[in-house]
Design a protein around this motif. Structure first.
Motif: not given
Length: 104
Positions: A52-54, A56-65, A92-93, A95-104
Motif C-alpha cells: 500500500l505505501r509503495a 501510494y508513493a507511485a500512484r498518489g492514491e490509496t489502492a483498493t482491495l 489504509a489506516y 499504513a498511514g494513508l487516506p481512506k480508499p475511494r469507495g470506502c464508507v
C-alpha cells in the motif's frame, strides 16, 4: 487538518482519524495504529502494508482491495482474515494513508 498525538507521535489526521501527511508515518506508529483497532501485526500484515505505501508513493492514491489482491499478490480471503470486516479501510489506516475511494 487537525494535529493529534497517538502513543507519543504527533500526526495530522482527518475527521475520521486517517493520517493526512505521508511522511509522518513510521513502522512504530503503524504498530500503535494497529493496536488501537485490535490487530497484532505479523509478516503477512506487513506485506499488504508495504505494498500500500509503495503503491501510494507511485500512484498518489490509496489502492483498493482489488488492487492489493491483483497487484500486491495478497488473496482477498487472506486480507479479510488479516484485517477483519473492513480490510481496505483498516489497511489504509495502519499504513498511514487516506481512506480508499469507495470506502464508507
Amino acid at each position: 487538518m487537525p494535529a493529534t498525538t497517538i502513543a507519543g507521535f504527533s500526526v495530522h489526521v482527518d475527521a475520521e482519524g486517517f493520517l493526512t501527511v505521508y511522511d509522518e508515518w513510521s513502522p512504530d506508529l503503524a504498530q500503535q495504529l494497529a493496536k488501537r483497532i485490535g490487530i497484532d501485526l505479523t509478516d503477512a500484515h506487513w506485506k499488504a502494508i508495504r505494498f500500500l505505501r509503495a503503491d501510494y508513493a507511485a500512484r498518489g492514491e490509496t489502492a483498493t482491495l482489488r488492487r492489493v489482491t491483483v497487484a500486491g499478490g495478497v488473496p482477498t480471503k487472506e486480507l479479510f482474515r488479516l484485517f477483519p470486516k473492513k480490510p481496505a479501510k483498516k489497511m489504509a489506516y495502519i499504513a498511514g494513508l487516506p481512506k480508499p475511494r469507495g470506502c464508507v
